[in-house]
Scaffold this active site. Structure first.
Site: not given
Length: 192
Positions: A37, A63-64, A67-68, A124
């Site tokens: 992704h 970018h994630d 957050e993840d 995204d």
């Protein structure tokens, strides 16, 4: 040193993100490795959007991570710099908020994003909505797919005018979604 296009930084971000997302999978039917992704987000930003700014491409790959994964702000700052961290933080959801509130916040907050964060957000949403059409999670109902794509359109509406190429690609996905999912995407609606 010209930081417009630095392949070493991009590859370093890919390795870092792959390590951080190790063991994570996408929700698609094949349970693809999650790292595909963020790499696809960076790829569409480069190939479709024509963006060669390494800072944006690196931020797209990362970018994630906050957050993840267990990635800290300090890790990104130390390895990739304050500017990359700033972009990543702009597009990072606050997981302490309830899901629907986070979605509404993304729509409302989108106009406040910097240009570089807007590019990451466009990439995204383009990749996610395309994935929802091509290989949605098996347990997602038609309504959930429609709602997700509408939400992507709502976010994009707020930042339209940022990159015509990425927006045109997103519009093609929206046209496909309307045909394949059998509903009309609203020019702008609030997230349910």
């Amino acid at each position: 040193m010209n930081k417009t296009f630095d392949l070493a930084d991009i590859l370093d971000a890919a390795v870092f993100a792959a390590e951080k997302h190790q063991g994570h999978v996408r929700k698609n039917s094949q349970h693809s490795p999650y790292i595909t992704h963020p790499l696809l987000v960076s790829k569409v930003i480069y190939q479709i959007g024509g963006i060669e700014d390494s800072m944006i491409l690196v931020a797209a790959i990362l970018h994630d991570t906050i957050e993840d994964t267990d990635t800290t702000r300090d890790e990104i700052k130390e390895r990739f710099g304050e500017d990359v961290l700033s972009i990543v933080l702009e597009v990072t959801d606050d997981k302490s908020m309830p899901k629907m509130e986070r979605k509404r916040h993304q729509v409302a907050h989108a106009p406040e994003l910097s240009y570089k964060a807007r590019i990451v957000k466009l990439g995204d949403k383009l990749v996610n909505c395309r994935d929802i059409l091509n290989d949605p999670p098996a347990d997602w109902t038609l309504k959930r797919r429609q709602d997700y794509i509408q939400w992507g359109a709502d976010v994009l509406f707020q930042i339209r005018g940022t990159n015509p190429q990425l927006e045109a690609a997103f519009d093609r996905v929206m046209t496909r979604a309307e045909m394949e999912l059998g509903y009309q995407i609203e020019p702008f609606s609030t997230v349910n």
